[in-house]
Scaffold this active site. Structure first.
Site, PDB file in Angstrom:
ATOM      1  N   CYS A 180       0.689  -1.183  -0.253  1.00 32.76           N
ATOM      2  CA  CYS A 180       0.013   0.004  -0.016  1.00 32.76           C
ATOM      3  C   CYS A 180       0.787   1.249  -0.007  1.00 32.76           C
ATOM      4  O   CYS A 180       1.959   1.228   0.374  1.00 32.76           O
ATOM      5  CB  CYS A 180      -0.990  -0.085   1.242  1.00 32.76           C
ATOM      6  SG  CYS A 180      -2.369  -0.902   0.915  1.00 32.76           S
TER       7      CYS A 180
ATOM      8  N   ASP B  93      12.593  -6.661  -3.143  1.00 35.80           N
ATOM      9  CA  ASP B  93      13.391  -6.657  -2.060  1.00 35.80           C
ATOM     10  C   ASP B  93      14.078  -8.003  -1.899  1.00 35.80           C
ATOM     11  O   ASP B  93      15.225  -8.156  -1.393  1.00 35.80           O
ATOM     12  CB  ASP B  93      12.651  -6.273  -0.820  1.00 35.80           C
ATOM     13  CG  ASP B  93      11.924  -4.800  -0.865  1.00 35.80           C
ATOM     14  OD1 ASP B  93      12.683  -4.130  -1.558  1.00 35.80           O
ATOM     15  OD2 ASP B  93      11.025  -4.553  -0.413  1.00 35.80           O
TER      16      ASP B  93
ATOM     17  N   ASN C 127       0.380 -13.712 -10.565  1.00 33.58           N
ATOM     18  CA  ASN C 127       0.087 -14.674  -9.720  1.00 33.58           C
ATOM     19  C   ASN C 127      -1.076 -14.231  -8.859  1.00 33.58           C
ATOM     20  O   ASN C 127      -0.936 -13.281  -8.001  1.00 33.58           O
ATOM     21  CB  ASN C 127       1.027 -15.197  -8.660  1.00 33.58           C
ATOM     22  CG  ASN C 127       2.220 -16.042  -9.604  1.00 33.58           C
ATOM     23  OD1 ASN C 127       1.975 -16.409 -10.639  1.00 33.58           O
ATOM     24  ND2 ASN C 127       3.395 -15.737  -8.990  1.00 33.58           N
TER      25      ASN C 127
ATOM     26  N   SER D 149       0.711 -14.207  -1.726  1.00 27.55           N
ATOM     27  CA  SER D 149       0.407 -14.083  -0.172  1.00 27.55           C
ATOM     28  C   SER D 149      -0.118 -12.687   0.129  1.00 27.55           C
ATOM     29  O   SER D 149      -0.493 -12.483   1.464  1.00 27.55           O
ATOM     30  CB  SER D 149       1.620 -14.449   0.658  1.00 27.55           C
ATOM     31  OG  SER D 149       2.808 -13.348   0.316  1.00 27.55           O
TER      32      SER D 149
ATOM     33  N   HIS E  11      -0.867 -15.896 -21.747  1.00 30.05           N
ATOM     34  CA  HIS E  11      -1.115 -17.050 -21.226  1.00 30.05           C
ATOM     35  C   HIS E  11      -1.808 -16.970 -20.083  1.00 30.05           C
ATOM     36  O   HIS E  11      -1.449 -16.014 -19.266  1.00 30.05           O
ATOM     37  CB  HIS E  11      -0.153 -18.121 -21.164  1.00 30.05           C
ATOM     38  CG  HIS E  11       0.567 -18.654 -22.404  1.00 30.05           C
ATOM     39  ND1 HIS E  11       0.107 -19.441 -23.260  1.00 30.05           N
ATOM     40  CD2 HIS E  11       1.780 -18.197 -23.018  1.00 30.05           C
ATOM     41  CE1 HIS E  11       0.832 -19.583 -24.232  1.00 30.05           C
ATOM     42  NE2 HIS E  11       1.869 -18.996 -23.987  1.00 30.05           N
TER      43      HIS E  11
ATOM     44  N   LYS F 182      -7.813 -28.112 -10.193  1.00 33.43           N
ATOM     45  CA  LYS F 182      -7.325 -29.020 -10.909  1.00 33.43           C
ATOM     46  C   LYS F 182      -6.029 -29.382 -10.380  1.00 33.43           C
ATOM     47  O   LYS F 182      -5.191 -28.382 -10.452  1.00 33.43           O
ATOM     48  CB  LYS F 182      -7.228 -28.547 -12.548  1.00 33.43           C
ATOM     49  CG  LYS F 182      -6.511 -29.253 -13.168  1.00 33.43           C
ATOM     50  CD  LYS F 182      -6.952 -30.671 -13.478  1.00 33.43           C
ATOM     51  CE  LYS F 182      -5.888 -31.546 -14.471  1.00 33.43           C
ATOM     52  NZ  LYS F 182      -6.311 -32.907 -14.780  1.00 33.43           N
ATOM     53  N   PHE F 183      -5.467 -30.457 -10.116  1.00 32.79           N
ATOM     54  CA  PHE F 183      -4.209 -30.634  -9.701  1.00 32.79           C
ATOM     55  C   PHE F 183      -3.523 -31.557 -10.792  1.00 32.79           C
ATOM     56  O   PHE F 183      -3.962 -32.504 -11.472  1.00 32.79           O
ATOM     57  CB  PHE F 183      -4.125 -31.721  -8.496  1.00 32.79           C
ATOM     58  CG  PHE F 183      -4.685 -30.995  -7.181  1.00 32.79           C
ATOM     59  CD1 PHE F 183      -3.790 -30.035  -6.272  1.00 32.79           C
ATOM     60  CD2 PHE F 183      -5.984 -31.130  -6.790  1.00 32.79           C
ATOM     61  CE1 PHE F 183      -4.088 -29.541  -5.260  1.00 32.79           C
ATOM     62  CE2 PHE F 183      -6.591 -30.578  -5.499  1.00 32.79           C
ATOM     63  CZ  PHE F 183      -5.575 -29.678  -4.837  1.00 32.79           C
TER      64      PHE F 183
ATOM     65  N   GLN G 181      -3.287 -34.195 -18.609  1.00 31.29           N
ATOM     66  CA  GLN G 181      -4.833 -34.624 -18.907  1.00 31.29           C
ATOM     67  C   GLN G 181      -5.932 -33.656 -18.604  1.00 31.29           C
ATOM     68  O   GLN G 181      -5.638 -33.065 -17.533  1.00 31.29           O
ATOM     69  CB  GLN G 181      -4.693 -35.971 -18.359  1.00 31.29           C
ATOM     70  CG  GLN G 181      -6.181 -36.856 -18.688  1.00 31.29           C
ATOM     71  CD  GLN G 181      -7.179 -36.461 -17.742  1.00 31.29           C
ATOM     72  OE1 GLN G 181      -7.187 -35.883 -16.668  1.00 31.29           O
ATOM     73  NE2 GLN G 181      -8.281 -37.034 -18.082  1.00 31.29           N
TER      74      GLN G 181
END
Length: 349
Positions: free
Chosen positions: A56, A79, A154, A162, A299, A312-313, A324
């Site tokens: 922030c 950092d 991400n 996080s 992507h 989905k794993f 798959q």
């Protein structure tokens, strides 16, 4: 599915021309077309400013540095960099069995907005333009020194993020990483063999087929690619030949802001949640070579499968054999395409 496409309901493999890899599809495991189970995720109230947030405006980060009182988009050196410029270059190779070399690079963080509680999906379209401006500026600056500049985001705790403050990252390196390296080889080989740009040709074919399109405008096309690995993976690319982010003109930049907004709202609306994903830009490397075989693209790899909390794993066969999937890319594209362009949070107000 039409009769001529009934073969798609059987186990089959699809080829990814961008990487030269195959994946397995097992659509028979979902005999009936899945209508999309929606589970409203808890509406977590996040404040516009968090005094404990390292990102922030004005706050002190974990490394001791203080953020500027930035009004909009903000960039700073990470950092805790994963890449740094090497002080003692070296190279080792023992018969190809024990091989290593030093690298040069840097890492930066991009805060998309000063607001702690607003993701890209919830930002106004006009506010996405400065984000694209920063992407272009960073690519231009870092490409003068490094061969590859990876801009990515991400989003979501499930993707290892996080800090909920909307932000992305830039990792620049003196080498081309594995995924874009495979794409470089494949695009070059396709141009040499067919005399056409792989992705430009692919996008034209997708427009003709109209099966996997999620969103489109005069400048951009967003599709669930024919070879998609993740359930709701998408490929976003300009329709005109374009090598790099910094090559986008005003019309393309406005079109990108519009289609990004549409895609991200559809993502959030699919399961009425702040949709997690990893995304990143791939464009021609800064290698001083002829890169006409390249086409700029992004992507998006979201992990969610059937609801806001079912992931989905990639395990077992995916790790030991090949990727798959059960849900056909055509079905995933239809589900996304049919989502409203009004964010679900706005409907609840």
């Amino acid at each position: 599915m039409t009769d001529q496409n009934t073969h798609r309901l059987q186990p089959h493999r699809r080829y990814n021309p961008l990487t030269g890899e195959w994946l397995l599809l097992s659509p028979h495991r979902t005999q009936r077309p899945w209508q999309g189970k929606t589970e409203d995720a808890p509406m977590v109230q996040i404040t516009e400013y968090d005094s404990k947030c390292y990102l922030c405006p004005g706050n002190v980060r974990m490394g001791g540095q203080q953020n500027a009182e930035y009004p909009g988009t903000y960039v700073f050196d990470n950092d805790f960099k994963a890449l740094t410029d090497c002080e003692q270059p070296y190279s080792e190779d023992e018969d190809g069995l024990f091989r290593s070399e030093s690298t040069d690079g840097t890492c930066r963080v991009i805060c998309f907005s000063r607001k702690h509680n607003v993701t890209l999906a919830e930002m106004d379209e006009a506010d996405l333009l400065p984000v694209i401006d920063v992407w272009k500026e960073q690519m231009t600056e870092l490409s003068e020194k490094y061969r590859w500049v990876q801009i990515f985001e991400n989003k979501g705790e499930i993707m290892g993020c996080s800090n909920p403050h909307p932000h992305g990252q830039i990792w620049a390196s003196d080498y081309i990483p594995e995924e874009p390296y495979k794409e470089d080889l494949s695009q070059k080989a396709y141009l040499e063999q067919h005399g056409k740009n792989l992705l430009v040709e692919y996008l034209a074919r997708e427009k003709d087929k109209q099966e996997r399109i999620v969103a489109e405008n005069t400048e951009w096309l967003c599709v669930v690619p024919y070879w998609a690995t993740w359930p709701f993976e998408v490929l976003l690319a300009p329709l005109r030949p374009t090598l790099r982010l910094q090559d986008l003109d005003d019309a393309q930049q406005k079109g990108l802001a519009a289609i990004m907004k549409e895609l991200l709202v559809k993502y959030d609306n699919l399961f009425s949640t702040s949709f997690p994903y990893s995304m990143g830009w791939h464009g021609a490397p800064a290698n001083g070579e002829n890169n006409d075989h390249w086409q700029l693209h992004a992507h998006y790899y979201p992990p969610l499968l059937r609801s806001a909390d079912i992931k989905k794993f990639m395990v077992g066969y995916e790790m030991l054999g090949c990727p798959q999937r059960d849900i056909l890319p055509e079905q995933a594209a239809e589900l996304l395409r049919n989502q409203s362009t009004t964010h679900f949070r706005m409907k609840r107000q």
